[in-house]
Design a protein around this motif. Structure first.
Motif, PDB file in Angstrom:
ATOM      1  N   ALA A 180      20.390 -40.156 -42.611  1.00  0.00           N
ATOM      2  CA  ALA A 180      20.959 -41.492 -42.527  1.00  0.00           C
ATOM      3  C   ALA A 180      19.941 -42.551 -42.944  1.00  0.00           C
ATOM      4  CB  ALA A 180      21.466 -41.759 -41.113  1.00  0.00           C
ATOM      5  N   ALA A 181      18.687 -42.345 -42.544  1.00  0.00           N
ATOM      6  CA  ALA A 181      17.644 -43.304 -42.906  1.00  0.00           C
ATOM      7  C   ALA A 181      17.425 -43.341 -44.412  1.00  0.00           C
ATOM      8  CB  ALA A 181      16.344 -42.958 -42.190  1.00  0.00           C
ATOM      9  N   LEU A 182      17.642 -42.210 -45.082  1.00  0.00           N
ATOM     10  CA  LEU A 182      17.458 -42.124 -46.536  1.00  0.00           C
ATOM     11  C   LEU A 182      18.762 -42.346 -47.301  1.00  0.00           C
ATOM     12  CD1 LEU A 182      15.080 -39.008 -46.639  1.00  0.00           C
ATOM     13  CD2 LEU A 182      14.452 -41.412 -46.966  1.00  0.00           C
ATOM     14  N   SER A 183      19.812 -42.756 -46.583  1.00  0.00           N
ATOM     15  CA  SER A 183      21.138 -43.017 -47.193  1.00  0.00           C
ATOM     16  C   SER A 183      21.713 -41.775 -47.856  1.00  0.00           C
ATOM     17  CB  SER A 183      21.046 -44.161 -48.211  1.00  0.00           C
ATOM     18  OG  SER A 183      20.617 -45.344 -47.592  1.00  0.00           O
ATOM     19  N   ILE A 184      21.464 -40.630 -47.233  1.00  0.00           N
ATOM     20  CA  ILE A 184      22.055 -39.377 -47.704  1.00  0.00           C
ATOM     21  C   ILE A 184      23.239 -39.053 -46.801  1.00  0.00           C
ATOM     22  CG2 ILE A 184      21.699 -36.907 -48.089  1.00  0.00           C
ATOM     23  CD1 ILE A 184      18.729 -37.524 -48.500  1.00  0.00           C
ATOM     24  N   VAL A 185      24.400 -38.908 -47.395  1.00  0.00           N
ATOM     25  CA  VAL A 185      25.620 -38.659 -46.632  1.00  0.00           C
ATOM     26  C   VAL A 185      25.990 -37.188 -46.740  1.00  0.00           C
ATOM     27  CG1 VAL A 185      28.060 -39.238 -46.376  1.00  0.00           C
ATOM     28  CG2 VAL A 185      26.413 -41.008 -47.031  1.00  0.00           C
ATOM     29  N   LEU A 186      26.195 -36.546 -45.579  1.00  0.00           N
ATOM     30  CA  LEU A 186      26.700 -35.178 -45.574  1.00  0.00           C
ATOM     31  C   LEU A 186      28.219 -35.224 -45.586  1.00  0.00           C
ATOM     32  CD1 LEU A 186      23.777 -34.286 -44.795  1.00  0.00           C
ATOM     33  CD2 LEU A 186      24.872 -32.525 -43.387  1.00  0.00           C
ATOM     34  N   PRO A 187      28.850 -34.762 -46.670  1.00  0.00           N
ATOM     35  CA  PRO A 187      30.316 -34.761 -46.693  1.00  0.00           C
ATOM     36  C   PRO A 187      30.876 -33.850 -45.624  1.00  0.00           C
ATOM     37  CG  PRO A 187      29.434 -33.530 -48.558  1.00  0.00           C
ATOM     38  CD  PRO A 187      28.267 -34.194 -47.892  1.00  0.00           C
ATOM     39  N   ARG A 188      32.119 -34.092 -45.245  1.00  0.00           N
ATOM     40  CA  ARG A 188      32.747 -33.349 -44.159  1.00  0.00           C
ATOM     41  C   ARG A 188      32.768 -31.845 -44.424  1.00  0.00           C
ATOM     42  NH1 ARG A 188      38.506 -35.522 -42.478  1.00  0.00           N
ATOM     43  NH2 ARG A 188      37.195 -37.366 -42.249  1.00  0.00           N
ATOM     44  N   TYR A 189      32.984 -31.458 -45.698  1.00  0.00           N
ATOM     45  CA  TYR A 189      33.063 -30.028 -45.996  1.00  0.00           C
ATOM     46  C   TYR A 189      31.730 -29.321 -45.764  1.00  0.00           C
ATOM     47  CZ  TYR A 189      30.556 -30.069 -50.496  1.00  0.00           C
ATOM     48  OH  TYR A 189      29.597 -30.147 -51.471  1.00  0.00           O
ATOM     49  N   LEU A 190      30.615 -30.084 -45.686  1.00  0.00           N
ATOM     50  CA  LEU A 190      29.311 -29.500 -45.357  1.00  0.00           C
ATOM     51  C   LEU A 190      28.970 -29.657 -43.879  1.00  0.00           C
ATOM     52  CD1 LEU A 190      26.870 -30.481 -48.277  1.00  0.00           C
ATOM     53  CD2 LEU A 190      27.451 -28.172 -47.518  1.00  0.00           C
ATOM     54  N   LEU A 191      29.270 -30.841 -43.310  1.00  0.00           N
ATOM     55  CA  LEU A 191      28.826 -31.145 -41.952  1.00  0.00           C
ATOM     56  C   LEU A 191      29.490 -30.242 -40.917  1.00  0.00           C
ATOM     57  CD1 LEU A 191      27.199 -32.890 -40.040  1.00  0.00           C
ATOM     58  CD2 LEU A 191      29.068 -34.550 -40.033  1.00  0.00           C
ATOM     59  N   ILE A 192      30.804 -30.094 -40.993  1.00  0.00           N
ATOM     60  CA  ILE A 192      31.499 -29.296 -39.974  1.00  0.00           C
ATOM     61  C   ILE A 192      31.070 -27.826 -40.022  1.00  0.00           C
ATOM     62  CG2 ILE A 192      33.772 -28.494 -39.216  1.00  0.00           C
ATOM     63  CD1 ILE A 192      34.889 -31.218 -40.055  1.00  0.00           C
ATOM     64  N   PRO A 193      31.045 -27.172 -41.195  1.00  0.00           N
ATOM     65  CA  PRO A 193      30.549 -25.780 -41.217  1.00  0.00           C
ATOM     66  C   PRO A 193      29.092 -25.665 -40.778  1.00  0.00           C
ATOM     67  CG  PRO A 193      31.810 -26.252 -43.198  1.00  0.00           C
ATOM     68  CD  PRO A 193      31.602 -27.556 -42.502  1.00  0.00           C
ATOM     69  N   LEU A 194      28.266 -26.684 -41.085  1.00  0.00           N
ATOM     70  CA  LEU A 194      26.871 -26.639 -40.657  1.00  0.00           C
ATOM     71  C   LEU A 194      26.773 -26.584 -39.138  1.00  0.00           C
ATOM     72  CD1 LEU A 194      23.811 -26.883 -41.115  1.00  0.00           C
ATOM     73  CD2 LEU A 194      24.112 -29.374 -41.202  1.00  0.00           C
ATOM     74  N   VAL A 195      27.538 -27.421 -38.447  1.00  0.00           N
ATOM     75  CA  VAL A 195      27.530 -27.410 -36.980  1.00  0.00           C
ATOM     76  C   VAL A 195      27.973 -26.048 -36.457  1.00  0.00           C
ATOM     77  CG1 VAL A 195      28.578 -28.421 -34.920  1.00  0.00           C
ATOM     78  CG2 VAL A 195      27.880 -29.899 -36.810  1.00  0.00           C
ATOM     79  N   VAL A 196      29.026 -25.476 -37.076  1.00  0.00           N
ATOM     80  CA  VAL A 196      29.531 -24.178 -36.628  1.00  0.00           C
ATOM     81  C   VAL A 196      28.500 -23.083 -36.861  1.00  0.00           C
ATOM     82  CG1 VAL A 196      31.302 -22.426 -37.037  1.00  0.00           C
ATOM     83  CG2 VAL A 196      31.935 -24.850 -36.971  1.00  0.00           C
ATOM     84  N   VAL A 197      27.870 -23.086 -38.042  1.00  0.00           N
ATOM     85  CA  VAL A 197      26.885 -22.046 -38.371  1.00  0.00           C
ATOM     86  C   VAL A 197      25.686 -22.129 -37.429  1.00  0.00           C
ATOM     87  CG1 VAL A 197      25.200 -21.348 -40.116  1.00  0.00           C
ATOM     88  CG2 VAL A 197      27.574 -21.729 -40.765  1.00  0.00           C
ATOM     89  N   ILE A 198      25.193 -23.341 -37.174  1.00  0.00           N
ATOM     90  CA  ILE A 198      24.049 -23.489 -36.271  1.00  0.00           C
ATOM     91  C   ILE A 198      24.428 -23.080 -34.849  1.00  0.00           C
ATOM     92  CG2 ILE A 198      22.672 -25.250 -35.090  1.00  0.00           C
ATOM     93  CD1 ILE A 198      22.134 -26.543 -37.730  1.00  0.00           C
ATOM     94  N   ALA A 199      25.644 -23.439 -34.424  1.00  0.00           N
ATOM     95  CA  ALA A 199      26.071 -23.113 -33.062  1.00  0.00           C
ATOM     96  C   ALA A 199      26.283 -21.624 -32.859  1.00  0.00           C
ATOM     97  CB  ALA A 199      27.353 -23.872 -32.733  1.00  0.00           C
ATOM     98  N   LEU A 200      26.588 -20.875 -33.907  1.00  0.00           N
ATOM     99  CA  LEU A 200      26.881 -19.444 -33.767  1.00  0.00           C
ATOM    100  C   LEU A 200      25.735 -18.546 -34.227  1.00  0.00           C
ATOM    101  CD1 LEU A 200      30.620 -19.295 -34.931  1.00  0.00           C
ATOM    102  CD2 LEU A 200      29.728 -19.258 -32.601  1.00  0.00           C
ATOM    103  N   ILE A 201      25.269 -18.758 -35.440  1.00  0.00           N
ATOM    104  CA  ILE A 201      24.315 -17.819 -36.044  1.00  0.00           C
ATOM    105  C   ILE A 201      22.981 -17.806 -35.308  1.00  0.00           C
ATOM    106  CG2 ILE A 201      23.016 -17.269 -38.143  1.00  0.00           C
ATOM    107  CD1 ILE A 201      25.933 -16.603 -38.418  1.00  0.00           C
ATOM    108  N   VAL A 202      22.391 -19.001 -35.094  1.00  0.00           N
ATOM    109  CA  VAL A 202      21.046 -19.050 -34.504  1.00  0.00           C
ATOM    110  C   VAL A 202      21.030 -18.472 -33.084  1.00  0.00           C
ATOM    111  CG1 VAL A 202      19.090 -20.528 -33.914  1.00  0.00           C
ATOM    112  CG2 VAL A 202      20.440 -21.007 -35.975  1.00  0.00           C
ATOM    113  N   PRO A 203      21.936 -18.871 -32.182  1.00  0.00           N
ATOM    114  CA  PRO A 203      21.903 -18.259 -30.838  1.00  0.00           C
ATOM    115  C   PRO A 203      22.262 -16.774 -30.838  1.00  0.00           C
ATOM    116  CG  PRO A 203      23.123 -20.330 -30.821  1.00  0.00           C
ATOM    117  CD  PRO A 203      22.914 -19.973 -32.247  1.00  0.00           C
TER     118      PRO A 203
END
Length: 665
Positions: free
Chosen positions: A90-113
Motif C-alpha cells: 500500500a505504501a508503494l501504491s501496489i494493488v493486489l487484485p482480488r483474484y490474487l489476494l483471496i487465494p493468497l490468504v487461503v494458501v497462507i492459512a492452509l499450506i504454511v500451518p
C-alpha cells in the motif's frame, strides 16, 4: 500425538505447491504467460509470492517439530508477515487484485500451518496436494495453449429474408483470437485487407470457389501502443474473458483493453498502395491519449514481402490530448471509454477522406467539457482530411459515437451512430450541419427515463432530425450502401450492423427517408461489413469469425426449412409452437397431436396414424391433395430431392431459431 521432526523435503513440497498455485492464477485468469502481464499485475504477483515465501521461510527457521500447537503459532506468524507485506504494498501504491489476494490468504492459512502439523507428516495429504496442483497446472497450461491455438472450422447456415434465401459461410478460427474487439475490412483491389482490434494486418483472398479462400498475415502492425497504455495503468491489453469484468464495478479503474484499432482503409495509387489505420495512441510524456490516423505506402506487388520494410507515419492526430486524471478527465467508474472512438474512414474523390470521431463520453455530464459542441475539439465530429497535405477541417458536429459511414450511389453520405440508452441513429450528413448531441437525443441516460441535458424530452428540436432512430438501441456499428450485383432488389438499400441485437438491418430508402427496415438475425456481434466487388457481403464479428453472405443458389435441408417452413414452425423442444406446431420429435408422433398445440384444422385432426418419412413426403409434395381441407396455406415442394433433404433434416431434429417464411399447420 507426540511431537516429531518433519522431513525437510515434505515441508518444501507443501511450500512449492502453494507457490505454484499462486503462479498459475494469472494464467487461469488471462490465458497468457507472466511476461505478458502489465507492470502493476507483475508487482502484485511479486508481493503475493513474497508474502507467501516470507511466511514459509519464517516457519522453516522457527518451527522445528510438527504439532498442532506449532501449526497454530505458524498461522499467527504467517498472517503477521502477510500484514507487513500488504502495508508495504500500500505504501508503494501496489494493488493486489482480488483474484490474487483471496487465494493468497487461503494458501497462507492452509499450506504454511499444515506443513508443520501432524497432517504434514502423512503421505496421503501431501500426495493429494501434489495431485491437485498438477491437475490445476495441466488445466491452466492447456487453457493457455487452447487460447493461442487456431482451430479452423467452416460451416454453412441458411437464412431467410424478404426476396432472398441466403447462404452464410462462417469461418471460425481462421483469424487468431485478437486481444481486444474492434477491427475492420476494406477492399484491396480484388483482395481484402483486414485489421484486427489489436493491430494485426491480414490479406484475404475470397474467390467464388470456397476452396480458394486464403488468409495471410502481413509483416507489419498498426502502431497503436496498446501495451504501453496498459502498463501505464497497471492493466492488461487483453480483454477480459468473464462478462462481469466488462462492467464498471468496484473502485474506478481504467479499462485498458478498450484501447484499439478502429478502422483500416486502402488507396491504390499506381503500383503502390497507401494503407491508412485509425487507432488510439497514448502520449506517455503528456499522460494523455489521442486518436491518430497512421499511414504507410508500399508496393502492391509482392505485398507480403514489400510491406515488412515500410514505415508508418502520422497523417492526422486529434486534439485536444485527453487526460485520464485531473480536473479535465471524464468522471465515473471508467475514465477511458475507448469504445466511443468512432474512427471510421471513408475515402472520397479529390484525394480526400472523411473520418468519424466519437466524444469518448465527454458529454458535459461526467466531464467539464462537451466535446461534440466545442469547435476547438475534434471529438464528436466528422473530419475532412486532405490526404496529400494532412490539413483537416470539421465537416459536421454534434455526434456521439459514429460507428459507420458510407456513401450511396447518388453521392449522399450516411452515418450510423450510437445513442445513449436508446437513440441509436442513422443520419444523412450535410456539410457544416450540427446534429445536436448532447443537447438533443431520443435516448435517455443509463438507468434513467430522461436525458438530463434535453430541454424537450422525446423531441429533436432545433437540430436536424435523424433519418431513423431506434428504441431500444440495437447497438449499431458499420453501415454500407448495397449495390445490385447479387441483390438487385436490395440495390441502394443500407445494410447496418449491430452489437446488442446481434443482427443486420436492411433499410429501404425513399429519397431521404427510411421506409422499411428488415432485421436479419445472425446471432453475432457485427463489427464491420464489406461488400465485395462481385456483390457478396463479408462480415467481421466480435467472436473473431468471418461470415460470407450470398444468395443461396442451392438449398440443403436447413436452408429449405428456413426458406419454406420457419415462418410458422420451429424445431425446439416439441412445445415451442408458432402459427404451426413445434416439429421437434415429429417422426413417430400421432398426426395432429403435438402437445400444447390446439390450432389443428378439422381435416388434419381427422387423420389417424403417425408421421413417418413416406407420409411426410406425400404431405410436403401437395398438402391439399394429401389432406383435403388442411389449413396449411402452402403449395408444396414438387422437387423430390428437396423433399428428401428437408425430411432428413427434420429427422435429425436440429434446433433452429432463425426467422423465415411460411409453412404448415
Amino acid at each position: 500425538m507426540s511431537d516429531a521432526h518433519p522431513p525437510l523435503w515434505q515441508r518444501l513440497a507443501w511450500y512449492a505447491c502453494g507457490a505454484l498455485l499462486l503462479l498459475l492464477l494469472p494464467v487461469l485468469k488471462y490465458a497468457e504467460l507472466w511476461v505478458a502481464l502489465g507492470r502493476q499485475q507483475k508487482l502484485g504477483l511479486l508481493v503475493a509470492l513474497g508474502a507467501f515465501g516470507g511466511a514459509c521461510l519464517l516457519s522453516l527457521l522457527v518451527d522445528r517439530t510438527a504439532s498442532w500447537r506449532a501449526a497454530g503459532r505458524s498461522l499467527v506468524r504467517s498472517f503477521a508477515v502477510l500484514s507487513l507485506f500488504l502495508i508495504g504494498a500500500a505504501a508503494l501504491s501496489i494493488v493486489l487484485p482480488r483474484y490474487l489476494l483471496i487465494p493468497l490468504v487461503v494458501v497462507i492459512a492452509l499450506i504454511v500451518p499444515l506443513a508443520i502439523s501432524p497432517v504434514g507428516l502423512r503421505r496421503l495429504p501431501i500426495a493429494a496436494i501434489v495431485v491437485f496442483t498438477g491437475v490445476v497446472s495441466a488445466y491452466g497450461f492447456s487453457h493457455l495453449e487452447a487460447s493461442s491455438g487456431v482451430q479452423r472450422r467452416t460451416r454453412e447456415v441458411y437464412l431467410s429474408t424478404a426476396y432472398y434465401p441466403l447462404r452464410a459461410t462462417i469461418r471460425e478460427g481462421w483469424i487468431p483470437e485478437p486481444e481486444t474487439r474492434g477491427g475492420s475490412l476494406t477492399l484491396l483491389g480484388d483482395r481484402i485487407l483486414f485489421a484486427t482490434g489489436d493491430g494485426h494486418l491480414y490479406v484475404i483472398d475470397a474467390p467464388a470457389d470456397p476452396a480458394g479462400f486464403k488468409i495471410q498475415e502481413l509483416a507489419t502492425r498498426v502502431p497503436a501502443n496498446r501495451e504501453e497504455f496498459a502498463n501505464a495503468f497497471g492493466g492488461s491489453s487483453r480483454q477480459p474473458t468473464r462478462t462481469a469484468d466488462w462492467r464498471a464495478q468496484g473502485a474506478p479503474k481504467v479499462q485498458t483493453w478498450r484501447f484499439r484499432v478502429a478502422d483500416i482503409a486502402a488507396a491504390v495509387e499506381g503500383d503502390d498502395v497507401r494503407i491508412l489505420a485509425s487507432h488510439h495512441y497514448w502520449k506517455a510524456q503528456e499522460q494523455c491519449f489521442v486518436v491518430r490516423v497512421s499511414q504507410l505506402t508500399t508496393p502492391l506487388k509482392n505485398l507480403q514481402q514489400a510491406i515488412s520494410g515500410a514505415q508508418w507515419s502520422t497523417l492526422f492526430e486529434s486534439k485536444p490530448c485527453i487526460p485520464l486524471t485531473g480536473t479535465d478527465r471524464k468522471r465515473g467508474k471508467n475514465p477511458f471509454q475507448g469504445e466511443e472512438i468512432g474512427g471510421r474512414m471513408l475515402l472520397l474523390e479529390g484525394n480526400k477522406m472523411l473520418l468519424t470521431l466519437g466524444d469518448f463520453g465527454f458529454s458535459g455530464i461526467e466531464s467539464n467539457q462537451a466535446f461534440s459542441q466545442d469547435p476547438a475539439a475534434d471529438y464528436g465530429k466528422t473530419i475532412m482530411i486532405d490526404l496529400a497535405t494532412g490539413q483537416h477541417s470539421i465537416y459536421t458536429m454534434g455526434h456521439r459515437n459514429p460507428q459507420g459511414i458510407t456513401r450511396s450511389r447518388d453521392g449522399k453520405l450516411w452515418v450510423a451512430e450510437h445513442g445513449p440508452q436508446g437513440g441509436d441513429e442513422i443520419n444523412l450528413l450535410s456539410e457544416h450541419a450540427n446534429y445536436g448531441w448532447p443537447i438533443v437525443t431520443y435516448g435517455t441516460d443509463y438507468g434513467s427515463n430522461a436525458w438530463p441535458l434535453s430541454k424537450h424530452p422525446g423531441r429533436h428540436s432545433d437540430y436536424p432530425e435523424p433519418v431513423l432512430s431506434w428504441l431500444p438501441s440495437p447497438g449499431v456499428t458499420d453501415v454500407t450502401a448495397l449495390s445490385g450485383e447479387l441483390f438487385p432488389i436490395w440495390a441502394d438499400n443500407l445494410l447496418v450492423g449491430s452489437l446488442s441485437s446481434r443482427s443486420l438491418y436492411r433499410l429501404v430508402l425513399d429519397e431521404d427517408r427510411v421506409v422499411l427496415q428488415e432485421p436479419i438475425a445472425l446471432n453475432k456481434r457485427v463489427r464491420d461489413i464489406l461488400q465485395l466487388q462481385d456483390g457478396r457481403i463479408l462480415i467481421w464479428s466480435d467472436d473473431w469469425t468471418l461470415t460470407l453472405i450470398e444468395p443461396a443458389s442451392t438449398l440443403n435441408g436447413a436452408g429449405l426449412f428456413a426458406a419454406q417452413c420457419l415462418g410458422c414452425h420451429t424445431i425446439h423442444d416439441g412445445l415451442y409452437h408458432r402459427l404451426g406446431p413445434d416439429l421437434f420429435g415429429l417422426f413417430g408422433r400421432q398426426v395432429a397431436r403435438a402437445q400444447g398445440f390446439e390450432e389443428y384444422s378439422p381435416a388434419l385432426r381427422a387423420q389417424s396414424g403417425v408421421w413417418d418419412a413416406e407420409r411426410l413426403d406425400r404431405f410436403l409434395e401437395q398438402p391439399q391433395t394429401a389432406v383435403p381441407g388442411t389449413s396449411m396455406g402452402f403449395p408444396g415442394i414438387p422437387d423430390a430431392e428437396q423433399r428428401k433433404a428437408l425430411i432428413e433434416y427434420l429427422q435429425r431434429n436440429e434446433p433452429i431459431d432463425k426467422r423465415g417464411t411460411s409453412a404448415a399447420k
